[in-house]
Motif scaffolding. Structure first.
Motif, short mmCIF file in Angstrom:
data_model
loop_
_atom_site.label_atom_id
_atom_site.label_comp_id
_atom_site.label_asym_id
_atom_site.label_seq_id
_atom_site.Cartn_x
_atom_site.Cartn_y
_atom_site.Cartn_z
N TYR A 39 70.36 66.49 42.80
CA TYR A 39 70.99 66.99 44.02
C TYR A 39 71.60 68.35 43.75
N ASP A 49 70.50 64.79 52.31
CA ASP A 49 70.70 63.36 52.09
C ASP A 49 71.83 62.89 53.01
N ASN A 99 72.79 59.89 53.78
CA ASN A 99 73.59 58.79 53.26
C ASN A 99 74.78 59.31 52.45
N LYS A 129 68.36 67.17 48.39
CA LYS A 129 67.59 66.49 47.35
C LYS A 129 66.57 67.46 46.74
#
Length: 293
Positions: A44, A57, A59, A70
């Motif tokens: 990341y 990302d 989440n 990512k």
């Protein structure tokens, strides 16, 4: 500084060539020479303006309220550095054959290729032995209008010392990448040691040598007084057919010597005359010499 839609479409199909893609901190559109799957997760990194939001990302964003991108194993970007000679000798040539205007259009076209490929672009303006102004580092096509505005503000109105300017540029900490120098190479002390110092920092290099048609084949004859455009030094000369032939031969020898020196040190070399359109130079000549593909 505007490009036609047709030219922009053609530029978007190009990518800059580096023999070894430099590993970067951000996902780019180019493919690394390393083996691996393009869907294999690697790491990341923090979100930067201009990043592809599809790589965000969500989440992690929901948990930390911080945006992270990512990175995939096979995808890397390239750091691209365009260096423009801003000496008074570059401000030569009439209309579309003016060397400095030609250099700026080349820089704009190369910059558009880099930004369109997701590469990290910086532009340095060289004058008087220094880097007097810089653009970037920037990435993403949103930065293209800013690049155009930056190039439009530049003026070729000073003496130059290419070696000193290049050495100064090499001192600042920069990620190793592709250096593209655009110059007429009319520098008393040359360019070689400065460019080699950049090579010593891990950069790859390409040299775009720009000359006007009357610098290749001067149209004048007779008893003349020549004035150096940068130093104002005067020189009386008598030009006849024999001297013109000698001049043309020496210019070609200079170009061939520069090409040989570049080849020896792994520098891609392209000599251009401003009577050729910059679009043709970018889309055909630079592709032929391996600067773009």
């Amino acid at each position: 500084m505007l490009f036609t839609e047709s030219t922009l479409r053609k530029i978007k199909q190009l990518t800059l060539v580096a023999s070894r893609v430099r590993s970067g901190a951000i996902k780019g559109e180019r493919r690394s020479s390393r083996r691996g799957s393009s869907v294999e997760f690697a790491d990341y990194r923090n979100y930067t303006a201009g990043d592809d939001l599809r790589r965000l990302d969500w989440n992690i964003y929901a948990r930390l309220e911080k945006p992270f991108i990512k990175l995939l194993e096979e995808e890397e970007d390239l750091a691209v550095y365009i260096l423009i000679d801003g000496s008074r000798s570059m401000n030569w040539g009439d209309g579309e054959q003016n060397k400095f205007d030609y250099a700026r259009y080349l820089a704009a076209g190369i910059g558009a290729v880099a930004l369109g490929s997701g590469d990290l672009l910086s532009v340095g303006f060289l004058q008087g032995g220094h880097v007097v102004s810089e653009f970037g580092p920037s990435r993403g096509q949103y930065a293209l209008p800013r690049l155009f505005r930056f190039l439009e503000t530049l003026e070729a109105n000073a003496e130059t010392d290419l070696n000193a300017s290049l050495r100064e540029y090499s001192i600042a900490p920069r990620r190793a990448g592709l250096i593209i120098l655009i110059s007429d190479l009319f520098a008393a002390d040359g360019y070689e040691s400065g460019l080699r110092q950049l090579l010593g920092r891990g950069h790859e290099a390409a040299l775009i040598h720009v000359l006007a048609p009357d610098e290749i084949d001067p149209p004048f004859a007779g008893d003349l007084q020549l004035v150096d455009i940068e130093t104002n030094i005067e020189q009386d000369v008598s030009v006849d057919g024999g001297l013109r032939n000698l001049y043309r031969a020496r210019v070609q020898a200079w170009i061939q010597s520069t090409q040989a020196d570049c080849r020896k040190h792994g520098i891609r070399y392209l000599d251009l005359v401003t009577s050729q359109s910059w679009e043709e130079a970018l889309l055909l000549e630079m592709r032929r010499t391996g600067v773009v593909k």
